[in-house]
Design a protein around this motif. Structure first.
Motif, PDB file in Angstrom:
ATOM      1  N   ASN A  52       0.827  -1.214   0.000  1.00  0.00           N
ATOM      2  CA  ASN A  52       0.000   0.000   0.000  1.00  0.00           C
ATOM      3  C   ASN A  52       0.856   1.257   0.000  1.00  0.00           C
ATOM      4  O   ASN A  52       0.564   2.219  -0.714  1.00  0.00           O
ATOM      5  CB  ASN A  52      -0.954   0.010   1.197  1.00  0.00           C
ATOM      6  N   SER A  53       1.916   1.251   0.770  1.00  0.00           N
ATOM      7  CA  SER A  53       2.808   2.401   0.837  1.00  0.00           C
ATOM      8  C   SER A  53       3.464   2.674  -0.515  1.00  0.00           C
ATOM      9  O   SER A  53       3.522   3.815  -0.976  1.00  0.00           O
ATOM     10  CB  SER A  53       3.873   2.139   1.898  1.00  0.00           C
ATOM     11  N   VAL A  54       3.947   1.627  -1.162  1.00  0.00           N
ATOM     12  CA  VAL A  54       4.608   1.783  -2.459  1.00  0.00           C
ATOM     13  C   VAL A  54       3.592   2.175  -3.537  1.00  0.00           C
ATOM     14  O   VAL A  54       3.872   3.024  -4.387  1.00  0.00           O
ATOM     15  CB  VAL A  54       5.389   0.508  -2.836  1.00  0.00           C
ATOM     16  N   LEU A  55       2.404   1.591  -3.496  1.00  0.00           N
ATOM     17  CA  LEU A  55       1.359   1.958  -4.454  1.00  0.00           C
ATOM     18  C   LEU A  55       0.995   3.433  -4.318  1.00  0.00           C
ATOM     19  O   LEU A  55       0.843   4.137  -5.317  1.00  0.00           O
ATOM     20  CB  LEU A  55       0.122   1.080  -4.268  1.00  0.00           C
ATOM     21  N   LYS A  56       0.891   3.904  -3.098  1.00  0.00           N
ATOM     22  CA  LYS A  56       0.595   5.317  -2.855  1.00  0.00           C
ATOM     23  C   LYS A  56       1.689   6.196  -3.471  1.00  0.00           C
ATOM     24  O   LYS A  56       1.401   7.212  -4.109  1.00  0.00           O
ATOM     25  CB  LYS A  56       0.498   5.554  -1.355  1.00  0.00           C
ATOM     26  N   ALA A  57       2.955   5.801  -3.315  1.00  0.00           N
ATOM     27  CA  ALA A  57       4.068   6.556  -3.899  1.00  0.00           C
ATOM     28  C   ALA A  57       4.007   6.548  -5.427  1.00  0.00           C
ATOM     29  O   ALA A  57       4.240   7.570  -6.069  1.00  0.00           O
ATOM     30  CB  ALA A  57       5.400   5.986  -3.421  1.00  0.00           C
ATOM     31  N   ILE A  58       3.660   5.411  -6.009  1.00  0.00           N
ATOM     32  CA  ILE A  58       3.541   5.310  -7.471  1.00  0.00           C
ATOM     33  C   ILE A  58       2.434   6.230  -7.972  1.00  0.00           C
ATOM     34  O   ILE A  58       2.602   6.949  -8.955  1.00  0.00           O
ATOM     35  CB  ILE A  58       3.274   3.849  -7.909  1.00  0.00           C
ATOM     36  N   ILE A  59       1.316   6.219  -7.291  1.00  0.00           N
ATOM     37  CA  ILE A  59       0.199   7.083  -7.680  1.00  0.00           C
ATOM     38  C   ILE A  59       0.632   8.544  -7.615  1.00  0.00           C
ATOM     39  O   ILE A  59       0.389   9.318  -8.549  1.00  0.00           O
ATOM     40  CB  ILE A  59      -1.038   6.814  -6.801  1.00  0.00           C
ATOM     41  N   ASN A  60       1.311   8.940  -6.550  1.00  0.00           N
ATOM     42  CA  ASN A  60       1.760  10.331  -6.417  1.00  0.00           C
ATOM     43  C   ASN A  60       2.766  10.720  -7.492  1.00  0.00           C
ATOM     44  O   ASN A  60       2.750  11.841  -7.981  1.00  0.00           O
ATOM     45  CB  ASN A  60       2.333  10.578  -5.025  1.00  0.00           C
ATOM     46  N   GLU A  61       3.630   9.797  -7.873  1.00  0.00           N
ATOM     47  CA  GLU A  61       4.625  10.093  -8.911  1.00  0.00           C
ATOM     48  C   GLU A  61       3.993  10.219 -10.292  1.00  0.00           C
ATOM     49  O   GLU A  61       4.600  10.793 -11.190  1.00  0.00           O
ATOM     50  CB  GLU A  61       5.687   8.992  -8.959  1.00  0.00           C
ATOM     51  N   ASN A  62       2.819   9.675 -10.481  1.00  0.00           N
ATOM     52  CA  ASN A  62       2.209   9.648 -11.811  1.00  0.00           C
ATOM     53  C   ASN A  62       1.016  10.578 -11.967  1.00  0.00           C
ATOM     54  O   ASN A  62       0.283  10.482 -12.939  1.00  0.00           O
ATOM     55  CB  ASN A  62       1.843   8.206 -12.171  1.00  0.00           C
ATOM     56  N   LYS A  63       0.847  11.493 -11.025  1.00  0.00           N
ATOM     57  CA  LYS A  63      -0.194  12.509 -11.175  1.00  0.00           C
ATOM     58  C   LYS A  63       0.340  13.594 -12.094  1.00  0.00           C
ATOM     59  O   LYS A  63       1.525  13.929 -12.055  1.00  0.00           O
ATOM     60  CB  LYS A  63      -0.544  13.121  -9.816  1.00  0.00           C
ATOM     61  N   TYR A  64      -0.546  14.124 -12.895  1.00  0.00           N
ATOM     62  CA  TYR A  64      -0.128  15.191 -13.783  1.00  0.00           C
ATOM     63  C   TYR A  64      -1.227  16.221 -13.913  1.00  0.00           C
ATOM     64  O   TYR A  64      -2.370  15.982 -13.535  1.00  0.00           O
ATOM     65  CB  TYR A  64       0.269  14.653 -15.168  1.00  0.00           C
ATOM     66  N   ILE A  65      -0.855  17.390 -14.418  1.00  0.00           N
ATOM     67  CA  ILE A  65      -1.847  18.441 -14.637  1.00  0.00           C
ATOM     68  C   ILE A  65      -2.255  18.441 -16.100  1.00  0.00           C
ATOM     69  O   ILE A  65      -1.490  18.035 -16.976  1.00  0.00           O
ATOM     70  CB  ILE A  65      -1.334  19.840 -14.220  1.00  0.00           C
ATOM     71  N   PHE A  66      -3.447  18.900 -16.306  1.00  0.00           N
ATOM     72  CA  PHE A  66      -3.963  19.053 -17.650  1.00  0.00           C
ATOM     73  C   PHE A  66      -4.371  20.501 -17.828  1.00  0.00           C
ATOM     74  O   PHE A  66      -5.066  21.074 -17.004  1.00  0.00           O
ATOM     75  CB  PHE A  66      -5.173  18.144 -17.875  1.00  0.00           C
ATOM     76  N   ASP A  67      -3.923  21.095 -18.891  1.00  0.00           N
ATOM     77  CA  ASP A  67      -4.278  22.470 -19.217  1.00  0.00           C
ATOM     78  C   ASP A  67      -4.565  22.507 -20.714  1.00  0.00           C
ATOM     79  O   ASP A  67      -3.681  22.227 -21.521  1.00  0.00           O
ATOM     80  CB  ASP A  67      -3.128  23.405 -18.844  1.00  0.00           C
ATOM     81  N   GLU A  68      -5.793  22.825 -21.051  1.00  0.00           N
ATOM     82  CA  GLU A  68      -6.176  22.801 -22.479  1.00  0.00           C
ATOM     83  C   GLU A  68      -5.398  23.796 -23.324  1.00  0.00           C
ATOM     84  O   GLU A  68      -5.368  23.689 -24.543  1.00  0.00           O
ATOM     85  CB  GLU A  68      -7.686  23.007 -22.651  1.00  0.00           C
ATOM     86  N   THR A  69      -4.725  24.769 -22.691  1.00  0.00           N
ATOM     87  CA  THR A  69      -3.906  25.708 -23.464  1.00  0.00           C
ATOM     88  C   THR A  69      -2.521  25.122 -23.786  1.00  0.00           C
ATOM     89  O   THR A  69      -1.760  25.714 -24.527  1.00  0.00           O
ATOM     90  CB  THR A  69      -3.738  27.055 -22.724  1.00  0.00           C
ATOM     91  N   ILE A  70      -2.223  23.966 -23.195  1.00  0.00           N
ATOM     92  CA  ILE A  70      -0.976  23.254 -23.504  1.00  0.00           C
ATOM     93  C   ILE A  70      -1.388  21.868 -24.001  1.00  0.00           C
ATOM     94  O   ILE A  70      -1.262  20.885 -23.293  1.00  0.00           O
ATOM     95  CB  ILE A  70      -0.077  23.121 -22.251  1.00  0.00           C
ATOM     96  N   PRO A  71      -1.902  21.777 -25.204  1.00  0.00           N
ATOM     97  CA  PRO A  71      -2.464  20.503 -25.666  1.00  0.00           C
ATOM     98  C   PRO A  71      -1.430  19.390 -25.793  1.00  0.00           C
ATOM     99  O   PRO A  71      -0.260  19.650 -26.071  1.00  0.00           O
ATOM    100  CB  PRO A  71      -3.061  20.861 -27.030  1.00  0.00           C
ATOM    101  N   THR A  72      -1.896  18.193 -25.567  1.00  0.00           N
ATOM    102  CA  THR A  72      -1.156  16.933 -25.721  1.00  0.00           C
ATOM    103  C   THR A  72       0.095  16.812 -24.846  1.00  0.00           C
ATOM    104  O   THR A  72       0.966  16.015 -25.141  1.00  0.00           O
ATOM    105  CB  THR A  72      -0.764  16.668 -27.199  1.00  0.00           C
ATOM    106  N   ILE A  73       0.178  17.588 -23.796  1.00  0.00           N
ATOM    107  CA  ILE A  73       1.342  17.500 -22.920  1.00  0.00           C
ATOM    108  C   ILE A  73       0.882  17.173 -21.513  1.00  0.00           C
ATOM    109  O   ILE A  73       0.007  17.818 -20.972  1.00  0.00           O
ATOM    110  CB  ILE A  73       2.143  18.809 -22.907  1.00  0.00           C
ATOM    111  N   LYS A  74       1.502  16.132 -20.951  1.00  0.00           N
ATOM    112  CA  LYS A  74       1.276  15.806 -19.552  1.00  0.00           C
ATOM    113  C   LYS A  74       2.431  16.407 -18.776  1.00  0.00           C
ATOM    114  O   LYS A  74       3.591  16.121 -19.059  1.00  0.00           O
ATOM    115  CB  LYS A  74       1.290  14.291 -19.329  1.00  0.00           C
ATOM    116  N   ILE A  75       2.099  17.230 -17.803  1.00  0.00           N
ATOM    117  CA  ILE A  75       3.134  17.784 -16.949  1.00  0.00           C
ATOM    118  C   ILE A  75       2.973  17.117 -15.589  1.00  0.00           C
ATOM    119  O   ILE A  75       2.018  17.364 -14.861  1.00  0.00           O
ATOM    120  CB  ILE A  75       3.008  19.318 -16.825  1.00  0.00           C
ATOM    121  N   TYR A  76       3.901  16.217 -15.292  1.00  0.00           N
ATOM    122  CA  TYR A  76       3.831  15.472 -14.044  1.00  0.00           C
ATOM    123  C   TYR A  76       4.123  16.385 -12.858  1.00  0.00           C
ATOM    124  O   TYR A  76       5.061  17.185 -12.901  1.00  0.00           O
ATOM    125  CB  TYR A  76       4.800  14.288 -14.064  1.00  0.00           C
ATOM    126  N   LEU A  77       3.316  16.248 -11.808  1.00  0.00           N
ATOM    127  CA  LEU A  77       3.503  17.064 -10.612  1.00  0.00           C
ATOM    128  C   LEU A  77       4.906  16.878 -10.039  1.00  0.00           C
ATOM    129  O   LEU A  77       5.506  17.825  -9.542  1.00  0.00           O
ATOM    130  CB  LEU A  77       2.468  16.704  -9.534  1.00  0.00           C
TER     131      LEU A  77
END
Length: 168
Positions: A52-77
């Protein structure tokens, strides 16, 4: 639409669990950067806590923001150092590049505060993960960049940051 997204399609880094009946391989576990070294017999509760601890870390590492003014780009937090606003433009400073957005700082703050991004100044939102030091009127990032720390936000920023590092 929410700015924050999560993608587990392409996990950026794999996590290794080293399982052995002997501590003799502990050194090898460090060599391969294992996130956990588990000895047999395996304690089921401990294993699930570790998973659970490692899964939580993986989830946090793979969150990204979406901004329609920057199309097709994932910016990871995990790649964002800070967000700076000049005029009506937001500049998203990452470890590799600077992106521009029309979203105001208040929108970024609403979406990212729970992700450990804190306001240090009227025009700055800083990712606590990259803070190296806090000086009187500035924040020093791990890459040695300096971000202003205004008197208005100093106390709040420090409290959030200390709470963040206390939970690591």
């Amino acid at each position: 639409m929410k700015l924050l997204k999560l993608s587990l399609n392409k996990i950026k880094k794999q996590k290794i669990f080293y399982i052995s009946s002997s501590n003799a391989y502990l050194k090898e576990g460090y060599r391969v950067n294992a996130v956990r070294y588990i000895t047999k017999p395996i304690d089921k509760n401990e294993l699930f806590d570790d998973l659970n601890s490692v899964l939580k870390a993986i989830i946090n590492e793979n969150k990204y923001i979406f901004d329609e003014t920057i199309p097709t780009i994932k910016i990871y937090l995990s790649d964002i150092l800070f967000i700076e606003v000049i005029g009506r433009t937001s500049y998203i400073h990452t470890t590799t590049k600077i992106y521009t957005s029309k979203k105001p700082l208040k929108t970024w703050l609403n979406e990212l505060e729970k992700e450990h991004f804190y306001k240090s100044h009227n025009a700055y939102l800083v990712n606590a993960r990259y803070v190296y030091n806090i000086k009187f009127d500035k924040i020093i990032l791990k890459d040695k960049q300096e971000i202003p720390l205004s008197r208005t936000y100093k106390e709040s920023f420090k409290n959030h940051y200390y709470e963040y590092i206390g939970n690591l």
